[in-house]
Design an enzyme around this catalytic site. Structure first.
Site, PDB file in Angstrom:
ATOM      1  CD1 TRP A 150      -6.085 -10.491  37.217  1.00 33.30           C
ATOM      2  CD2 TRP A 150      -5.823  -8.409  37.980  1.00 33.30           C
ATOM      3  NE1 TRP A 150      -6.061 -10.551  38.596  1.00 33.30           N
ATOM      4  CE2 TRP A 150      -5.914  -9.291  39.092  1.00 33.30           C
ATOM      5  CE3 TRP A 150      -5.656  -7.049  38.228  1.00 33.30           C
ATOM      6  CZ2 TRP A 150      -5.832  -8.850  40.412  1.00 33.30           C
ATOM      7  CZ3 TRP A 150      -5.579  -6.605  39.546  1.00 33.30           C
ATOM      8  CH2 TRP A 150      -5.670  -7.505  40.613  1.00 33.30           C
ATOM      9  CG  ASN A 151      -0.723  -7.252  38.322  1.00 33.59           C
ATOM     10  OD1 ASN A 151      -0.599  -8.032  37.377  1.00 33.59           O
ATOM     11  ND2 ASN A 151       0.204  -7.121  39.251  1.00 33.59           N
ATOM     12  CE  LYS A 174      -5.288 -17.221  29.990  1.00 38.54           C
ATOM     13  NZ  LYS A 174      -5.894 -15.933  30.508  1.00 38.54           N
ATOM     14  CD  GLU A 177      -8.992 -14.937  29.538  1.00 38.00           C
ATOM     15  OE1 GLU A 177      -8.453 -15.667  28.682  1.00 38.00           O
ATOM     16  OE2 GLU A 177      -8.549 -14.820  30.701  1.00 38.00           O
ATOM     17  N   GLY A 227       1.198 -14.793  37.918  1.00 37.10           N
ATOM     18  CA  GLY A 227      -0.079 -14.907  38.622  1.00 37.10           C
ATOM     19  C   GLY A 227       0.120 -15.489  40.011  1.00 37.10           C
ATOM     20  CD  GLU A 249       6.052 -11.869  38.855  1.00 39.02           C
ATOM     21  OE1 GLU A 249       5.752 -11.993  40.080  1.00 39.02           O
ATOM     22  OE2 GLU A 249       5.477 -11.109  38.080  1.00 39.02           O
ATOM     23  CG  LEU A 250       4.526 -18.215  40.880  1.00 44.99           C
ATOM     24  CD1 LEU A 250       4.625 -19.587  41.535  1.00 44.99           C
ATOM     25  CD2 LEU A 250       3.468 -18.207  39.802  1.00 44.99           C
ATOM     26  CB  CYS A 283       3.671  -9.428  42.023  1.00 44.65           C
ATOM     27  SG  CYS A 283       4.720  -8.782  40.708  1.00 44.65           S
ATOM     28  CD  GLU A 380       0.714 -10.888  46.556  1.00 45.44           C
ATOM     29  OE1 GLU A 380       1.416 -10.030  46.003  1.00 45.44           O
ATOM     30  OE2 GLU A 380       0.479 -12.005  46.068  1.00 45.44           O
TER      31      GLU A 380
END
Length: 476
Positions: A150-151, A174, A177, A227, A249-250, A283, A380
């Site tokens: 979402w960021n 996706k 939401e 995420g 990509e975490l 991130c 984080e």
């Protein structure tokens, strides 16, 4: 403020909104629901999978010149629509409009680079005697399932669809939401430009239901996710069941090493702005400032001074530097971590509080001398909090930078060329910026190491990650 768009699923080119359970979309500046988003049913997801299978067959057979032209047209449409898309992102996510529009333009830039990669898919021919030939071909992996955070509502989705489409894959994405409009706008631009409707689709729903359904299908041959590390590990396990290739990509916990020979004013001007960009919900955000003792006080005081000048407010206010956090989880999580840091002896230098009782606003915050056993030094924060600690030596700074299991982005400030070369070798991160704050570019790979994930997006690597190699041995 432009009108927020109608929200819908995009399955096989059909915009579906009616007859579905709905999810509220919350305005982070007010905390109130202002739109509703349809949830995909199991039948919807099965239809999307069937379309993706057909879309892959048609899109991979489309010539490279035509694919490039379509993607370039999509990039042009995104540029034309950037102001409206940016306003939608600000409404749903909170960041200042100037940042949201910049994010949208970056999507167009990334897609333009990906478009060129359609014709840079070079294989190779191996040396063999006359009458024999060995060719190594690069072919699209197949239908891709993409899950976006979402960021960065538009950019995270573009990273999920641009590379696969350039490679010749179909994709079901996706978007989050919580921030659906930015991602939907990226998919719609693709369809409007001429990508086959089966080759690029968007679905929404309960995230675990969507991921489990899509990844259980043998139609999906690759999964890509942005995420948290915890969710990434879970999705990797799901993908392993069908041996689907994965790009993850975490999370990160960006260290910033500031040495006593650094240009301190330049470091402060750059890194303070980077820290509070998108309310710290980035991130690759710089978070742990590891400052050599000789310049610690100067850097600390200068950072506090800049943090106190950050103007917090509505993203639609042209003077706003930092908008609200994106959801109620943000301020709640930051408050908990600040309290824990103080209990462990950290010094609160500025900020530390929510702003007002409406929406999800939080003060830019600076902590110093935070012990390594504090929660915020190990998890984080993903918010507008900077940690500034004095460090005694080069070795201590590198050891602390590498202490955590995360390795996404790191930063360093020094004028010593030998030290810069050593840092390039010794820092454990997928991306390192030296004497600057930029770790992302359309033509450069983006990704991390250790618990920050594996696989790459952006650059040529973002397309090759969606390809498989085939070796053809041929005799006369």
């Amino acid at each position: 403020m432009s009108e927020y768009p109608q929200l819908n699923l995009l399955i096989g080119g059909e915009a579906i909104a009616n007859g579905r359970d709905m999810i509220d979309v919350i305005d982070p500046a007010t905390g109130e629901a202002f739109a509703a988003l349809p949830k995909a049913t199991s039948d919807d997801l099965d239809a999307a999978l069937d379309h993706a299978k057909a879309g892959f067959a048609s899109w991979r057979a489309t010539g490279a010149d035509k694919r490039e032209a379509i993607l370039r047209k999509a990039a042009s449409l995104i540029r034309e629509r950037a102001q409206n898309i940016g306003a939608s992102i600000t409404r749903e996510q909170g960041k200042p409009v100037k940042e949201a529009v910049g994010e949208t333009i970056y999507c167009a830039m990334l897609l333009e680079f990906y478009a060129g990669e359609c014709k840079r898919n070079y294989g190779k021919t191996l040396v063999r005697p006359d009458g024999q030939r060995v060719e190594v071909r690069h072919e699209p992996v197949g239908p891709v399932a993409g899950f976006a955070a979402w960021n960065f509502p538009a950019l995270n989705v573009m990273r999920k669809i641009g590379g696969p489409l350039a490679a010749g894959c179909s994709v079901i994405v996706k978007p989050s939401e919580e921030t659906p409009a930015g991602g939907l706008a990226m998919v719609q631009a693709m369809l409007d430009a001429g990508v086959p409707v089966e080759a690029c689709q968007a679905v929404f729903g309960k995230p675990s239901d969507i991921s489990e359904h899509l990844l259980a299908s043998p139609i999906i041959r690759k999964m890509t996710f942005t995420g948290s590390t915890a969710v990434g590990k879970h999705l990797a396990k799901l993908a392993a069941e069908n041996l689907q290739r994965t790009t993850l990509e975490l999370g990160g916990h960006g260290p910033v090493l500031v040495f006593n020979d650094a240009d301190i004013d330049a470091a402060l001007d750059t890194m303070a702005g980077n820290k509070f960009r998108n309310a710290g919900q980035v991130c690759v955000s710089p978070t742990r400032f590891l400052v050599e003792e000789d310049v610690f006080e100067k850097f600390r005081d200068g950072f506090v001074e800049r943090a106190e000048k950050v103007k917090v407010g509505s993203g639609f206010d042209k003077d706003t530097d930092m908008g609200p956090m994106a959801s109620a989880r943000g301020p709640d999580g930051i408050q908990s971590k600040i309290a824990d840091a103080k209990e462990h002896g950290a010094k609160l230098l500025t900020g530390g509080e929510r702003i007002g009782n409406q929406g999800f606003f939080h003060q830019p915050t600076v902590l110093s001398e935070v012990p390594t056993n504090a929660e915020i030094m190990n998890e984080e924060p993903f918010g507008p909090v900077a940690i500034i600690n004095p460090m005694p030596s080069y070795n201590a700074m590198v050891e602390e930078a590498n202490r955590l299991p995360y390795g996404l982005a790191a930063y360093a400030w020094t004028q010593d060329s030998k030290r810069r070369m050593s840092l390039a070798s010794e820092i454990e991160a997928g991306m390192l910026a030296i004497n600057g704050g930029t770790v992302s570019a359309a033509d450069a790979p983006f990704g991390g190491v250790k618990w920050s994930g594996y696989g790459l997006e952006d650059g040529a690597e973002g397309v090759s990650a969606c390809m498989v190699s085939k070796t053809v041995h041929e005799s006369a």
